[in-house]
Design a protein around this motif. Structure first.
Motif, PDB file in Angstrom:
ATOM      1  N   GLU A 174       0.840  -1.207   0.000  1.00 54.62           N
ATOM      2  CA  GLU A 174       0.000   0.000   0.000  1.00 54.62           C
ATOM      3  C   GLU A 174       0.871   1.253   0.000  1.00 54.62           C
ATOM      4  OE1 GLU A 174      -2.825   2.621  -0.191  1.00 54.62           O
ATOM      5  OE2 GLU A 174      -3.473   0.517  -0.022  1.00 54.62           O
ATOM      6  N   TYR A 175       1.868   1.287   0.834  1.00 59.21           N
ATOM      7  CA  TYR A 175       2.744   2.455   0.922  1.00 59.21           C
ATOM      8  C   TYR A 175       3.481   2.675  -0.405  1.00 59.21           C
ATOM      9  CZ  TYR A 175       6.508   5.536   2.456  1.00 59.21           C
ATOM     10  OH  TYR A 175       7.385   6.578   2.573  1.00 59.21           O
ATOM     11  N   ALA A 176       4.005   1.597  -0.985  1.00 58.38           N
ATOM     12  CA  ALA A 176       4.769   1.725  -2.227  1.00 58.38           C
ATOM     13  C   ALA A 176       3.899   2.231  -3.371  1.00 58.38           C
ATOM     14  CB  ALA A 176       5.392   0.379  -2.594  1.00 58.38           C
ATOM     15  N   LEU A 177       2.676   1.715  -3.474  1.00 57.04           N
ATOM     16  CA  LEU A 177       1.783   2.162  -4.553  1.00 57.04           C
ATOM     17  C   LEU A 177       1.336   3.605  -4.350  1.00 57.04           C
ATOM     18  CD1 LEU A 177      -0.373  -1.061  -5.065  1.00 57.04           C
ATOM     19  CD2 LEU A 177       1.284  -0.088  -6.677  1.00 57.04           C
ATOM     20  N   THR A 178       1.169   3.992  -3.114  1.00 62.41           N
ATOM     21  CA  THR A 178       0.795   5.377  -2.823  1.00 62.41           C
ATOM     22  C   THR A 178       1.947   6.325  -3.146  1.00 62.41           C
ATOM     23  OG1 THR A 178      -0.720   4.654  -1.084  1.00 62.41           O
ATOM     24  CG2 THR A 178      -0.031   6.953  -1.041  1.00 62.41           C
ATOM     25  N   GLU A 179       3.168   5.909  -2.805  1.00 64.41           N
ATOM     26  CA  GLU A 179       4.345   6.727  -3.076  1.00 64.41           C
ATOM     27  C   GLU A 179       4.686   6.787  -4.559  1.00 64.41           C
ATOM     28  OE1 GLU A 179       6.714   8.477  -0.820  1.00 64.41           O
ATOM     29  OE2 GLU A 179       4.704   8.489   0.101  1.00 64.41           O
ATOM     30  N   HIS A 180       4.312   5.741  -5.288  1.00 64.56           N
ATOM     31  CA  HIS A 180       4.658   5.653  -6.714  1.00 64.56           C
ATOM     32  C   HIS A 180       3.397   5.349  -7.523  1.00 64.56           C
ATOM     33  CE1 HIS A 180       8.848   5.660  -5.441  1.00 64.56           C
ATOM     34  NE2 HIS A 180       8.557   4.695  -4.593  1.00 64.56           N
ATOM     35  N   PRO A 181       2.520   6.331  -7.675  1.00 64.85           N
ATOM     36  CA  PRO A 181       1.214   6.103  -8.315  1.00 64.85           C
ATOM     37  C   PRO A 181       1.302   5.742  -9.795  1.00 64.85           C
ATOM     38  CG  PRO A 181       1.582   8.442  -7.913  1.00 64.85           C
ATOM     39  CD  PRO A 181       2.669   7.721  -7.206  1.00 64.85           C
ATOM     40  N   GLU A 182       2.461   5.954 -10.424  1.00 60.75           N
ATOM     41  CA  GLU A 182       2.602   5.587 -11.829  1.00 60.75           C
ATOM     42  C   GLU A 182       2.929   4.103 -12.020  1.00 60.75           C
ATOM     43  OE1 GLU A 182       1.858   7.728 -14.250  1.00 60.75           O
ATOM     44  OE2 GLU A 182       1.305   9.017 -12.558  1.00 60.75           O
ATOM     45  N   SER A 183       3.063   3.378 -10.926  1.00 62.83           N
ATOM     46  CA  SER A 183       3.393   1.952 -11.023  1.00 62.83           C
ATOM     47  C   SER A 183       2.300   1.193 -11.755  1.00 62.83           C
ATOM     48  CB  SER A 183       3.601   1.360  -9.628  1.00 62.83           C
ATOM     49  OG  SER A 183       4.704   1.953  -8.986  1.00 62.83           O
ATOM     50  N   ALA A 184       2.723   0.312 -12.666  1.00 64.42           N
ATOM     51  CA  ALA A 184       1.774  -0.401 -13.520  1.00 64.42           C
ATOM     52  C   ALA A 184       1.440  -1.792 -13.008  1.00 64.42           C
ATOM     53  CB  ALA A 184       2.338  -0.512 -14.937  1.00 64.42           C
ATOM     54  N   ALA A 185       2.166  -2.281 -12.000  1.00 64.94           N
ATOM     55  CA  ALA A 185       1.924  -3.632 -11.491  1.00 64.94           C
ATOM     56  C   ALA A 185       2.648  -3.795 -10.168  1.00 64.94           C
ATOM     57  CB  ALA A 185       2.414  -4.688 -12.486  1.00 64.94           C
ATOM     58  N   VAL A 186       2.282  -4.857  -9.457  1.00 62.56           N
ATOM     59  CA  VAL A 186       2.986  -5.289  -8.250  1.00 62.56           C
ATOM     60  C   VAL A 186       3.521  -6.687  -8.525  1.00 62.56           C
ATOM     61  CG1 VAL A 186       2.778  -5.875  -5.804  1.00 62.56           C
ATOM     62  CG2 VAL A 186       1.526  -3.913  -6.730  1.00 62.56           C
ATOM     63  N   TYR A 187       4.789  -6.930  -8.169  1.00 64.57           N
ATOM     64  CA  TYR A 187       5.458  -8.194  -8.490  1.00 64.57           C
ATOM     65  C   TYR A 187       6.129  -8.704  -7.218  1.00 64.57           C
ATOM     66  CZ  TYR A 187       7.800 -11.194 -12.039  1.00 64.57           C
ATOM     67  OH  TYR A 187       8.225 -12.226 -12.832  1.00 64.57           O
ATOM     68  N   LEU A 188       5.657  -9.849  -6.703  1.00 63.22           N
ATOM     69  CA  LEU A 188       6.129 -10.376  -5.429  1.00 63.22           C
ATOM     70  C   LEU A 188       6.576 -11.828  -5.552  1.00 63.22           C
ATOM     71  CD1 LEU A 188       3.300  -9.100  -3.062  1.00 63.22           C
ATOM     72  CD2 LEU A 188       5.431  -7.924  -3.677  1.00 63.22           C
ATOM     73  N   VAL A 189       7.211 -12.307  -4.479  1.00 61.24           N
ATOM     74  CA  VAL A 189       7.606 -13.709  -4.357  1.00 61.24           C
ATOM     75  C   VAL A 189       6.864 -14.323  -3.180  1.00 61.24           C
ATOM     76  CG1 VAL A 189       9.497 -15.305  -3.920  1.00 61.24           C
ATOM     77  CG2 VAL A 189       9.910 -13.216  -5.236  1.00 61.24           C
ATOM     78  N   SER A 190       6.198 -15.441  -3.385  1.00 58.56           N
ATOM     79  CA  SER A 190       5.581 -16.189  -2.290  1.00 58.56           C
ATOM     80  C   SER A 190       5.306 -17.607  -2.780  1.00 58.56           C
ATOM     81  CB  SER A 190       4.266 -15.539  -1.843  1.00 58.56           C
ATOM     82  OG  SER A 190       3.704 -16.258  -0.759  1.00 58.56           O
ATOM     83  N   PRO A 191       5.774 -18.612  -2.042  1.00 59.26           N
ATOM     84  CA  PRO A 191       6.513 -18.539  -0.785  1.00 59.26           C
ATOM     85  C   PRO A 191       7.964 -18.147  -1.014  1.00 59.26           C
ATOM     86  CG  PRO A 191       6.371 -20.807  -1.501  1.00 59.26           C
ATOM     87  CD  PRO A 191       5.536 -20.015  -2.467  1.00 59.26           C
ATOM     88  N   SER A 192       8.633 -17.761   0.089  1.00 64.52           N
ATOM     89  CA  SER A 192      10.056 -17.485   0.015  1.00 64.52           C
ATOM     90  C   SER A 192      10.815 -18.799  -0.125  1.00 64.52           C
ATOM     91  CB  SER A 192      10.517 -16.753   1.274  1.00 64.52           C
ATOM     92  OG  SER A 192      10.515 -17.634   2.399  1.00 64.52           O
ATOM     93  N   TYR A 193      12.087 -18.681  -0.393  1.00 68.20           N
ATOM     94  CA  TYR A 193      12.915 -19.879  -0.550  1.00 68.20           C
ATOM     95  C   TYR A 193      12.877 -20.751   0.705  1.00 68.20           C
ATOM     96  CZ  TYR A 193      16.900 -22.614  -2.229  1.00 68.20           C
ATOM     97  OH  TYR A 193      17.717 -23.632  -2.667  1.00 68.20           O
ATOM     98  N   PHE A 194      12.732 -20.114   1.867  1.00 67.50           N
ATOM     99  CA  PHE A 194      12.680 -20.855   3.121  1.00 67.50           C
ATOM    100  C   PHE A 194      11.257 -21.244   3.513  1.00 67.50           C
ATOM    101  CE2 PHE A 194      16.975 -19.706   3.222  1.00 67.50           C
ATOM    102  CZ  PHE A 194      17.631 -20.325   4.275  1.00 67.50           C
ATOM    103  N   GLY A 195      10.272 -20.929   2.662  1.00 64.69           N
ATOM    104  CA  GLY A 195       8.914 -21.420   2.874  1.00 64.69           C
ATOM    105  C   GLY A 195       7.936 -20.463   3.508  1.00 64.69           C
ATOM    106  N   ALA A 196       8.292 -19.179   3.702  1.00 64.04           N
ATOM    107  CA  ALA A 196       7.363 -18.209   4.282  1.00 64.04           C
ATOM    108  C   ALA A 196       6.330 -17.794   3.240  1.00 64.04           C
ATOM    109  CB  ALA A 196       8.117 -16.983   4.789  1.00 64.04           C
ATOM    110  N   VAL A 197       5.057 -17.869   3.618  1.00 67.65           N
ATOM    111  CA  VAL A 197       3.957 -17.573   2.700  1.00 67.65           C
ATOM    112  C   VAL A 197       3.372 -16.206   3.031  1.00 67.65           C
ATOM    113  CG1 VAL A 197       1.720 -18.355   1.818  1.00 67.65           C
ATOM    114  CG2 VAL A 197       3.448 -20.036   2.525  1.00 67.65           C
ATOM    115  N   ALA A 198       3.334 -15.325   2.043  1.00 67.72           N
ATOM    116  CA  ALA A 198       2.810 -13.974   2.239  1.00 67.72           C
ATOM    117  C   ALA A 198       1.286 -13.972   2.190  1.00 67.72           C
ATOM    118  CB  ALA A 198       3.373 -13.033   1.175  1.00 67.72           C
ATOM    119  N   ASP A 199       0.676 -12.887   2.671  1.00 66.65           N
ATOM    120  CA  ASP A 199      -0.780 -12.727   2.660  1.00 66.65           C
ATOM    121  C   ASP A 199      -1.205 -12.250   1.275  1.00 66.65           C
ATOM    122  OD1 ASP A 199      -3.443 -12.331   3.151  1.00 66.65           O
ATOM    123  OD2 ASP A 199      -3.158 -11.106   4.943  1.00 66.65           O
ATOM    124  N   ILE A 200      -1.216 -13.177   0.327  1.00 66.17           N
ATOM    125  CA  ILE A 200      -1.492 -12.831  -1.057  1.00 66.17           C
ATOM    126  C   ILE A 200      -2.906 -12.281  -1.230  1.00 66.17           C
ATOM    127  CG2 ILE A 200      -1.720 -13.761  -3.400  1.00 66.17           C
ATOM    128  CD1 ILE A 200       1.159 -13.400  -2.445  1.00 66.17           C
TER     129      ILE A 200
END
Length: 531
Positions: free
Chosen positions: A199-225
């Motif tokens: 949320e903070y990143a998109l607000t700071e950079h409103p021209e962003s065209a997409a969000v690109y994430l990794v989940s799970p991490s290499y060690f198995g942590a799962v983000a709140d997709i």
């Protein structure tokens, strides 16, 4: 290198199977049961693999590529590598689509075996559409970053992405706005990011065209997709998830739900990593909803632009068979889970080693962990993780996925139960130093950005000794591998810390730095200084 579905969802076919698959693929994620609760009888078929085996059963005189033409006599060494049966099903892409009812090469109204296989995969993972690819998730990341370029140059990107994403950023000349995920310097692991950070990143950079994430991490942590998808969609941009390490997610009640079902719009899935297809085979899944529909045509065009006209039939069929086995044999997943849990329980009850699962789940970025990733903390065990890895290989022929100075990481295949006694006996036999070994700094801090990634990569480079490289701008992405997360990017200033870390990685028994100018890291490629 890629195979794709030529059947658009709106295209009418005469195949009941194809109609059923397309109908299932366009249900909403909430209305569709997971593979763990309902197994559609069609999931017991593998149309592409079955078509290949049927073709191989014919007595062919092959006057076509590949040059071995299916005979071990023509390439005996190759037959020893892939087997005579493997050579027999190594058909070219167009041949493998032949209609075996009428033997016509082209039938515009026909659902080909590869199309049917991809439709079944889309249904299995809850996607609107799926493409099979044969250049791994790295190729999927190249596709996804090119899709981002079709939407704009700026986008929000998790910093701890795989180096293939950075390659794609470079080639597409994108301008990422990085989000830095949680780092555990003790274990040497990078994990995920939070919805608030997005949320903070998109607000700071409103021209962003997409969000690109990794989940799970290499060690198995799962983000709140699910929550992150809501944030991205509220800002009217698609969410792309590199789910390379979660290709088995969503296939069993005890496994995390996969990203597509949580609302991601485009997902890269390294099927060989967790789901058991052959190495270098992977899938790209399209999600549901307005953002996914918005990019579908673009994704399809990009997939075609990366496609080899000589896709490996062997790799493609392995995706088909891996999907069938994963979906239709939940008991195999149960067995593998039981062995993973047995190892984790033994570690928890051990006086020497420690289960690092609480560390994986210890941050606000993780809502779950992959039970098939077992992280063993070696701090206090009288041996480093790297030495444990080396001695397990040398003395016991046991190869673990990764070692850091502080940890040993096991990857257990989703349908591959482990011989627990063999591993546990070997682990207990590892020698123990009387004094705790020195554990160097595991992960260096971020380097200062001086130039844009593409500008640095395409600038005139020069090769300098490592001591002279400190303070200069890197021309390359350099990543300790695995996991392959770049420690320095093109355009960043090489620090003492990162140079020391990369050289220490290269000197380790299993050390490898992707992008290195030389394997010992004695020299670095830097942006040439201009007067």
């Amino acid at each position: 290198m890629l195979a794709e579905t030529h059947l658009h969802p709106d295209t009418a076919t005469t195949s009941a199977t194809a109609n059923d698959a397309m109908s299932a693929a366009h249900e909403t994620p909430a209305s569709r049961p997971t593979a763990a609760t309902f197994i559609n009888p069609r999931q017991h078929t593998a149309p592409y693999a079955e078509a290949l085996r049927s073709l191989a059963a014919e007595d062919w005189q092959r006057l076509h590529v590949p040059a071995h033409q299916g005979s071990r006599d023509h390439a005996p060494g190759l037959a020893e590598v892939v087997g005579e049966a493997g050579m027999g099903i190594d058909f070219p892409m167009l041949f493998s689509g032949v209609d075996q009812d009428n033997w016509r090469m082209i039938n515009h109204d026909r659902v080909t075996p590869i199309m049917a296989a991809q439709q079944l995969a889309a249904e299995a993972w809850g996607a609107a559409r799926t493409w099979f690819i044969t250049n791994g998730a790295s190729g999927g990341n190249h596709i996804a970053t090119t899709v981002v370029r079709g939407l704009g140059r700026e986008f929000v990107l998790q910093r701890s992405v795989h180096s293939s994403v950075i390659d794609g950023v470079t080639h597409a000349e994108l301008r990422p706005h990085f989000i830095h995920g949680r780092v555990d310097p003790g274990l040497g692991s990078s994990h995920g990011v939070t919805p608030a950070q997005v949320e903070y990143a998109l607000t700071e950079h409103p021209e962003s065209a997409a969000v690109y994430l990794v989940s799970p991490s290499y060690f198995g942590a799962v983000a709140d997709i699910a929550a992150i998808a809501e944030v991205a969609h509220a800002h009217d941009v698609p969410l792309i998830v590199d789910e390379a390490w979660g290709s088995h997610f969503g296939m069993h009640p005890k496994l995390p739900v996969n990203a597509v079902r949580h609302g991601a719009d485009l997902v890269i899935s390294s099927t060989h990593k967790g789901a058991g297809s052959l190495a270098q085979s992977a899938m790209v899944h399209l999600g549901h909803g307005r953002q996914a529909q918005r990019i579908e045509t673009l994704v399809d065009r990009v997939v075609k632009s990366y496609q080899s006209t000589s896709s490996s039939a062997i790799l493609l069929s392995s995706l088909d068979e891996a999907r069938r086995h994963l979906v239709t044999h939940p008991e195999a997943i149960d067995e593998a889970l039981a062995t993973a849990e047995e190892i984790r329980t033994r570690v928890q009850n051990d006086s020497r080693f420690r289960d690092a699962t609480p560390d994986i789940l210890g941050g606000h970025d993780a809502i779950a962990n992959d039970p098939f990733k077992v992280v063993i903390d070696t701090r206090g065990a009288g041996i480093t993780g790297a030495d444990a890895q080396y001695q397990l290989i040398r003395d016991h022929r046991i190869y673990c996925e990764l070692a850091t100075p502080s940890a040993l990481l096991l990857l257990i295949g989703a349908t591959s139960p482990v011989n627990v006694e063999r591993f546990w006996t070997a682990l207990q036999e590892l020698p123990r130093s009387e004094s705790e070994p020195e554990r160097p700094i595991v992960l260096p801090g971020s380097c200062e950005k001086r130039l844009e990634i593409s500008d640095a990569y395409f600038a005139a480079p020069q090769t300098v000794p490592f001591a002279e490289a400190v303070g200069m701008v890197s021309a390359d992405a350099l990543a300790a591998y695995p996991p392959g997360v770049p420690n320095v990017l093109p355009g960043e200033v090489l620090s003492d810390e990162v140079v020391d870390f990369l050289r220490a990685t290269a000197a380790a028994p299993s050390g490898y730095v992707r992008g290195a100018q030389d394997s010992r890291m004695d020299t670095f490629n830097v942006v040439a200084e201009t007067s």
